[in-house]
Every structure is written in structure tokens, then in C-alpha cells.
Design a protein around this motif. Sequence first.
Motif, PDB file in Angstrom:
ATOM      1  N   THR A 133      54.842  47.046  36.736  1.00 44.52           N
ATOM      2  CA  THR A 133      55.781  46.474  35.765  1.00 44.52           C
ATOM      3  C   THR A 133      56.112  45.017  36.109  1.00 44.52           C
ATOM      4  N   TRP A 134      55.928  44.623  37.390  1.00 43.47           N
ATOM      5  CA  TRP A 134      56.226  43.235  37.777  1.00 43.47           C
ATOM      6  C   TRP A 134      55.066  42.286  37.474  1.00 43.47           C
ATOM      7  N   CYS A 135      53.997  42.822  36.899  1.00 41.41           N
ATOM      8  CA  CYS A 135      52.785  42.029  36.632  1.00 41.41           C
ATOM      9  C   CYS A 135      52.696  41.721  35.140  1.00 41.41           C
ATOM     10  N   ALA A 136      53.043  40.475  34.775  1.00 41.21           N
ATOM     11  CA  ALA A 136      53.063  40.096  33.355  1.00 41.21           C
ATOM     12  C   ALA A 136      51.704  40.268  32.667  1.00 41.21           C
ATOM     13  N   PRO A 137      50.600  39.831  33.280  1.00 40.40           N
ATOM     14  CA  PRO A 137      49.311  40.013  32.591  1.00 40.40           C
ATOM     15  C   PRO A 137      48.968  41.486  32.376  1.00 40.40           C
ATOM     16  N   ARG A 178      51.240  43.909  31.738  1.00 38.17           N
ATOM     17  CA  ARG A 178      52.057  44.336  30.592  1.00 38.17           C
ATOM     18  C   ARG A 178      51.468  43.809  29.295  1.00 38.17           C
ATOM     19  N   GLU A 179      50.875  42.642  29.399  1.00 30.63           N
ATOM     20  CA  GLU A 179      50.315  41.994  28.212  1.00 30.63           C
ATOM     21  C   GLU A 179      49.123  42.749  27.643  1.00 30.63           C
ATOM     22  N   ALA A 220      44.943  41.909  43.782  1.00 34.06           N
ATOM     23  CA  ALA A 220      45.775  41.389  42.707  1.00 34.06           C
ATOM     24  C   ALA A 220      45.661  42.341  41.511  1.00 34.06           C
ATOM     25  N   LEU A 221      46.540  42.164  40.543  1.00 29.77           N
ATOM     26  CA  LEU A 221      46.557  43.025  39.359  1.00 29.77           C
ATOM     27  C   LEU A 221      46.541  42.183  38.089  1.00 29.77           C
ATOM     28  N   PRO A 222      46.055  42.699  36.946  1.00 25.32           N
ATOM     29  CA  PRO A 222      45.478  44.026  36.759  1.00 25.32           C
ATOM     30  C   PRO A 222      44.067  44.128  37.332  1.00 25.32           C
ATOM     31  N   GLY A 253      41.595  41.129  36.709  1.00 25.90           N
ATOM     32  CA  GLY A 253      42.064  40.297  35.605  1.00 25.90           C
ATOM     33  C   GLY A 253      41.985  41.083  34.306  1.00 25.90           C
ATOM     34  N   PRO A 254      42.621  40.550  33.257  1.00 23.52           N
ATOM     35  CA  PRO A 254      42.726  41.304  32.007  1.00 23.52           C
ATOM     36  C   PRO A 254      41.364  41.665  31.396  1.00 23.52           C
ATOM     37  N   ARG A 266      39.174  42.157  28.108  1.00 23.30           N
ATOM     38  CA  ARG A 266      39.228  41.605  26.750  1.00 23.30           C
ATOM     39  C   ARG A 266      38.860  42.683  25.731  1.00 23.30           C
TER      40      ARG A 266
END
Lengths: 183, 182
Positions: free
Chosen positions: B78-82, B84-85, B148-150, B167-168, B170
Amino acid sequence: MPKPAAAESLRRGARRARAPVARLLALVGLALLVLEIGPGHAQVKLLPTEEAFRFSARALDARTVEANFAVADGYYLYRDKLRFSAGTPAVTVGTVELPAGKVKDDQFFGKVETYRDRVVVRLPLENTAAGQSVTVRADSQGCADVGVCYPPNVQSVTLTMPQPGGPSGPLIDANPPKKRWFN
Amino acid sequence: MNQESSRPSSRSRWVAYVLSALVALALGLYAFRLLPEPAPGSRDSGPLLAVSLPDADGHPQSLSQWRGRLLVVNFWATWCAPCREEMPMFVRAQAAYGAKGLQFVGIAVDDAVKVRQFANEIGLNYPALIGGYGAMELSKSLGNSVMALPFTIVIGPKGDVVLTQLGPVRAAQLERLVADFL
């Protein structure tokens, strides 16, 4: 047999014909170059958290420590996740004034302040003595612009508090760089 | 040949050299990128499928129960903005392709209270397992070397790891996976 002027005009014509092809090739090349080095390229090389957010500190005097974070280019730390504490019994960190960060409007967390490049924070320590060995811990959390975040991380350094009136202590790296070209 | 005509021609030849060098460089870099990248993690999904973690209600869930599906295992917090995105897109994909065999599973590097809260917020429609910080170590063993996350691992219906990504993810990647495997 063409006259010199006509030959020159023929050559110029050929150059003109070649020019669009060269230009097109150059455009394709540049486009590929931009795609290659530009943003949005998947699987970029990322730094481990200790290298992205490099913590170091030095003792200014027997009761003050200067804490530093060197933030790698393309990375940022969250101001509200930055905490300092002492890892030495009885020693405590007094009230810390964190410098203002750059305000980032986050889709989820609202307005958050972030630090880039370098953060320097003065830590007033309590119950320290000159010559004492003191461990300072820094809790931090940050992300990379490419879209990944690192979990909260703790780094620490152990400093020797200077004598009154003596010089400041040396800057100590929490995680010294592995590769040293000199010394 | 006189001065006036030789100067522009030598200049244009010079420009052509520089441009050809740039084109060659770009083509070289592009070709290099097309070479198969060494997989950052193992192709063997065994260690991941052997994992069992509690869900947000505390019930243990083994990943092996989703064997045979196109399984997208997403490490997040939950602390990882990307993180949540990208998750609302996963929710949409789960709704659209779940019946065809797509299965998302989130492994949260987080605690159950925060996970439940965020799951309600976005209407999470796939299991959210609670991994705590140990999940970070698990992801490291699966190829997330910088931790690192995600971080996402996709296991194909035949059980092989078909994507390991830091990383995110796509939308186009998800569509390709669905097209290739379902």
C-alpha cells in the motif's frame, strides 16, 4: 558529351535525389536512438536501495550530528518517511527539523514532500559525551521515477563524538561504495 | 572545380558521415536490444507455486491451487504508489478474462489491515495474500534482485514462467499474454 555546367547540374540533381533517402535514414536512426535511450523503456537497470539513497553522517561536535542523504538521479525520498534515531543505549535524538521538500501531487497520497539530490539534516543528540562512540540510524523510504518503490529501509553509521573545541569528525558512509579506484 | 561548389559538397559529405554513424549506432543499439535478454529469474515456477500465504482474512492459500491458469503473481504494497496505480487495471483484466483462465494473485509486502482497506477502496476482485516483509525476500529469490515494487511474475498454463517484470505492467503486455496463452 555534357558540358561542365550540365555535368555539375546533373551531379547536383543526383545529390538532391539522395538527400531525401539520407534524411529518411537519419530520421529512422534518430527515432530508434530516442526509443532506445528515452523514457518508458522496460527493464531498466535499477540501483539497490542503499545505492539509490546513500546515507552518511559526521559528528559536528559532542552533541550534534549532521546526517546526509545522497539521492541518485531519477530517485526520490519521501520527507514524511524520514526518521532518525540513536542506536546507542541512553542516547536520544532531540527534535529534528527536516528541510522542506519538493511538493509532489500524488494521485493516492495527496500532496507529499519529496527530496532529490541531497538532504542535509542536523541532529541534536542528548546524553552523549565527547569521545563516545554513537550509532545513528536513519529510516527512509523512496522510489524511482521509472515507477518502482523501495520498502522502508534502515541504514546506520557509528561515529566518535569529537572533543569540545576539537575538529568535526569525518563523514562516515553507511554503505561505502564497493568499487574504490583510489586508496 | 571552383571553391563555391567544393565547399558545400564537402560539408554535405561530412554531414552524411555523421548521419550514417548515428544511423549505424542506433541500428546497432536496436539490434542489441532485440537479442534475447537473459531471464532475471528462473523459468521454473515450482518454488513460487509451492508458496502458501494467508489471505486478508487469515486463511492460508497455496499458489498451486491456480496451477493450469494464466497466473499473474503481483508483489505490491500500500506504500508503493506505482503498485496502487496499476492495480485497477488488474481488477478490470480479472473481470474481463477471469472466466477464460486469467488469474491474478497479489502478494502484499504489507500488513492485513492496510491491505483490506485498500482492497475495499479499489474493489479488489482477486486474492490478496499477506506476505509481510518476508515476501520481499521471496521476490528476491525469484529475480527481484534490487527488491523494489511492483514486481510481477506470470506463469503460463503449462507451468513455465513467461514473464518476470520489475516495474509496472503495461496494458499491452497483459493483452499480449492473454492473446498468447488463453
